[in-house]
Scaffold this active site. Sequence first.
Site, PDB file in Angstrom:
ATOM      1  N   SER A 101       0.889  -1.152  -0.043  1.00 33.64           N
ATOM      2  CA  SER A 101      -0.053  -0.061  -0.045  1.00 33.64           C
ATOM      3  C   SER A 101       0.889   1.185  -0.101  1.00 33.64           C
ATOM      4  O   SER A 101       0.488   2.268  -0.594  1.00 33.64           O
ATOM      5  CB  SER A 101      -1.047  -0.038   1.022  1.00 33.64           C
ATOM      6  OG  SER A 101      -0.184   0.189   2.460  1.00 33.64           O
ATOM      7  N   THR A 127      -2.741  -4.986  -1.264  1.00 33.51           N
ATOM      8  CA  THR A 127      -3.392  -4.874   0.079  1.00 33.51           C
ATOM      9  C   THR A 127      -4.385  -3.821  -0.139  1.00 33.51           C
ATOM     10  O   THR A 127      -4.804  -3.264  -1.078  1.00 33.51           O
ATOM     11  CB  THR A 127      -2.426  -4.492   1.138  1.00 33.51           C
ATOM     12  OG1 THR A 127      -1.809  -2.919   0.452  1.00 33.51           O
ATOM     13  CG2 THR A 127      -1.113  -5.152   1.159  1.00 33.51           C
ATOM     14  N   GLU A 133      -5.721   4.034  -1.417  1.00 33.47           N
ATOM     15  CA  GLU A 133      -4.843   5.009  -1.703  1.00 33.47           C
ATOM     16  C   GLU A 133      -5.135   5.575  -3.097  1.00 33.47           C
ATOM     17  O   GLU A 133      -5.083   6.817  -3.279  1.00 33.47           O
ATOM     18  CB  GLU A 133      -3.589   4.747  -1.271  1.00 33.47           C
ATOM     19  CG  GLU A 133      -3.344   4.240   0.148  1.00 33.47           C
ATOM     20  CD  GLU A 133      -3.397   5.743   1.146  1.00 33.47           C
ATOM     21  OE1 GLU A 133      -3.091   6.739   0.446  1.00 33.47           O
ATOM     22  OE2 GLU A 133      -3.805   5.412   2.157  1.00 33.47           O
ATOM     23  N   ASP A 239     -12.926   0.137   7.450  1.00 34.09           N
ATOM     24  CA  ASP A 239     -13.403   0.899   8.300  1.00 34.09           C
ATOM     25  C   ASP A 239     -15.086   1.172   7.703  1.00 34.09           C
ATOM     26  O   ASP A 239     -15.941   1.441   8.512  1.00 34.09           O
ATOM     27  CB  ASP A 239     -12.798   2.321   8.374  1.00 34.09           C
ATOM     28  CG  ASP A 239     -11.720   2.080   9.148  1.00 34.09           C
ATOM     29  OD1 ASP A 239     -11.384   0.943   9.985  1.00 34.09           O
ATOM     30  OD2 ASP A 239     -10.552   3.088   8.821  1.00 34.09           O
ATOM     31  N   HIS A 284       3.254 -13.109  -0.949  1.00 32.52           N
ATOM     32  CA  HIS A 284       2.740 -14.413  -0.848  1.00 32.52           C
ATOM     33  C   HIS A 284       1.848 -14.904  -1.702  1.00 32.52           C
ATOM     34  O   HIS A 284       1.774 -16.053  -2.102  1.00 32.52           O
ATOM     35  CB  HIS A 284       2.709 -14.830   0.533  1.00 32.52           C
ATOM     36  CG  HIS A 284       2.610 -16.358   0.866  1.00 32.52           C
ATOM     37  ND1 HIS A 284       1.553 -16.986   1.176  1.00 32.52           N
ATOM     38  CD2 HIS A 284       3.753 -17.359   1.032  1.00 32.52           C
ATOM     39  CE1 HIS A 284       1.783 -18.404   1.108  1.00 32.52           C
ATOM     40  NE2 HIS A 284       3.016 -18.552   0.956  1.00 32.52           N
ATOM     41  N   GLY A 310      13.276 -15.513   9.228  1.00 36.27           N
ATOM     42  CA  GLY A 310      12.295 -16.565   8.462  1.00 36.27           C
ATOM     43  C   GLY A 310      11.052 -16.023   7.867  1.00 36.27           C
ATOM     44  O   GLY A 310      10.158 -16.843   7.480  1.00 36.27           O
ATOM     45  N   GLU A 319      14.308 -19.872  -1.739  1.00 37.07           N
ATOM     46  CA  GLU A 319      13.398 -20.469  -0.897  1.00 37.07           C
ATOM     47  C   GLU A 319      11.943 -20.738  -1.706  1.00 37.07           C
ATOM     48  O   GLU A 319      11.465 -21.698  -1.124  1.00 37.07           O
ATOM     49  CB  GLU A 319      13.100 -19.500   0.362  1.00 37.07           C
ATOM     50  CG  GLU A 319      12.385 -20.177   1.443  1.00 37.07           C
ATOM     51  CD  GLU A 319      12.178 -19.281   2.698  1.00 37.07           C
ATOM     52  OE1 GLU A 319      11.035 -18.701   3.128  1.00 37.07           O
ATOM     53  OE2 GLU A 319      13.023 -18.674   3.234  1.00 37.07           O
ATOM     54  N   TRP A 323       9.434 -24.386  -2.501  1.00 36.19           N
ATOM     55  CA  TRP A 323       8.145 -24.791  -2.067  1.00 36.19           C
ATOM     56  C   TRP A 323       7.245 -25.018  -3.375  1.00 36.19           C
ATOM     57  O   TRP A 323       6.146 -25.113  -3.374  1.00 36.19           O
ATOM     58  CB  TRP A 323       7.416 -23.583  -1.467  1.00 36.19           C
ATOM     59  CG  TRP A 323       7.909 -23.185  -0.011  1.00 36.19           C
ATOM     60  CD1 TRP A 323       8.864 -22.750   0.510  1.00 36.19           C
ATOM     61  CD2 TRP A 323       7.059 -23.703   1.206  1.00 36.19           C
ATOM     62  NE1 TRP A 323       8.797 -22.531   1.903  1.00 36.19           N
ATOM     63  CE2 TRP A 323       7.742 -23.291   2.161  1.00 36.19           C
ATOM     64  CE3 TRP A 323       6.125 -24.389   1.425  1.00 36.19           C
ATOM     65  CZ2 TRP A 323       7.415 -23.292   3.748  1.00 36.19           C
ATOM     66  CZ3 TRP A 323       5.700 -24.769   2.592  1.00 36.19           C
ATOM     67  CH2 TRP A 323       6.272 -24.166   3.900  1.00 36.19           C
ATOM     68  N   LYS A 325       6.947 -22.554  -5.815  1.00 36.67           N
ATOM     69  CA  LYS A 325       6.413 -21.222  -5.981  1.00 36.67           C
ATOM     70  C   LYS A 325       7.227 -20.661  -7.409  1.00 36.67           C
ATOM     71  O   LYS A 325       6.636 -19.921  -7.897  1.00 36.67           O
ATOM     72  CB  LYS A 325       6.604 -20.455  -4.808  1.00 36.67           C
ATOM     73  CG  LYS A 325       5.642 -20.735  -3.777  1.00 36.67           C
ATOM     74  CD  LYS A 325       5.957 -19.923  -2.479  1.00 36.67           C
ATOM     75  CE  LYS A 325       5.201 -20.643  -1.315  1.00 36.67           C
ATOM     76  NZ  LYS A 325       5.667 -19.897   0.107  1.00 36.67           N
ATOM     77  N   ALA A 339      11.820   0.040  -3.152  1.00 39.17           N
ATOM     78  CA  ALA A 339      11.031  -0.052  -4.792  1.00 39.17           C
ATOM     79  C   ALA A 339      10.855   1.440  -5.409  1.00 39.17           C
ATOM     80  O   ALA A 339      10.696   1.646  -6.628  1.00 39.17           O
ATOM     81  CB  ALA A 339       9.701  -0.559  -4.862  1.00 39.17           C
TER      82      ALA A 339
END
Length: 356
Positions: A101, A127, A133, A239, A284, A310, A319, A323, A325, A339
């Site tokens: 965000s 998000t 925003e 909200d 994720h 972690g 990593e 998985w 991914k 960024a």
Amino acid sequence: MSSQALKDIAAVLLEPTISALENVIPVQGPNFENGLSLQDLLRSYERIGFQATSFGRAVEIVNRMRKWRSSEEPVAVNGSGEAGPHDKAQTRCTVFLGYTSNLMSSGLREILLYLVKHKHVSVIVTTAGGIEEDFIKCFGDTYLGDFHLSGLELRKKVIQRIGNLVIPNTNYCKFEKWLTPIMDAMLEEQKASGKVWSPSTMIHRMGKEINNEESVYYWAYKNNIPVFCPAITDGAIGDVVYMHSFRNPGLIIDIARDIRMLNELSRNSKKAGMIILGGGVCKHQIANSMVVRGGADYAVYINTGQEYDGSDSGARPDEAVSWGKISPTGDSVKVFADATLVLPLLVAATFAQEDT
């Protein structure tokens, strides 16, 4: 001098065998003696070293991502829901873009808008703040402030701070006033027709209602680019949902429909690429959707997270390979950087080249 001492010295003075290393190129920085164009400067990054070289690798991967074309017969992918994916032949790499965000609060909003307006990305995951925003900026400006502004003094003035950005609370009030009647209409449609809303169809509707070309999600609506927000209640939208549940209760927002749609987009992609700015949910959720297809073919992470605790936010691409991914044969890189520094340069070196 003892024979052992001579052996020790000889070990220090061993001749290097650089040729034994693969793909070795000399370190070299940009040469400003005769002037450099922006593109020449950006191309020089890959030989500078450290994170500059990671950036150069990111440029290379994004260019592969955007230029890939299928050599097979095209296969139509039919989505479901108002905010479904493009119902067209899937002959190009499906580019999944994720961002946090704070980046929408910053001036990266205009770059994100460019990517969506020109259909350079196929799918977005963000998000709640990454949604609201954008709309909030349609009602009022966000301003440059300072990281050291007093929180107490800002609170007295009813101003919120995001890093070194500040936003008058009135902007959020205008957003709530705009969104509430939209939710009223959504509830009426739910009651009248049994329509099931999901975060993506809600965002699609918001993009339609804003009718403002300065909005990222207006262009997502226009170009039928699905936008997923698994944590849609984690912010000002939440909200409004909370207050609406008292004033006009009954609206249902189904997240199960979206996870199916997102995963199916991944599974049906001939090639899939991830460009993920920041960490947390957006990182994720995209990466996890890649498991159903055996991993992403391309991945570019840009964030400042570290892996020692972690956290998935700080995890490096390797990593994700463990998985499933990211594909074991996929091209991937992580750029350890803010960024706001890197994305403008990355887009200038990649997507913007199609429009010049």
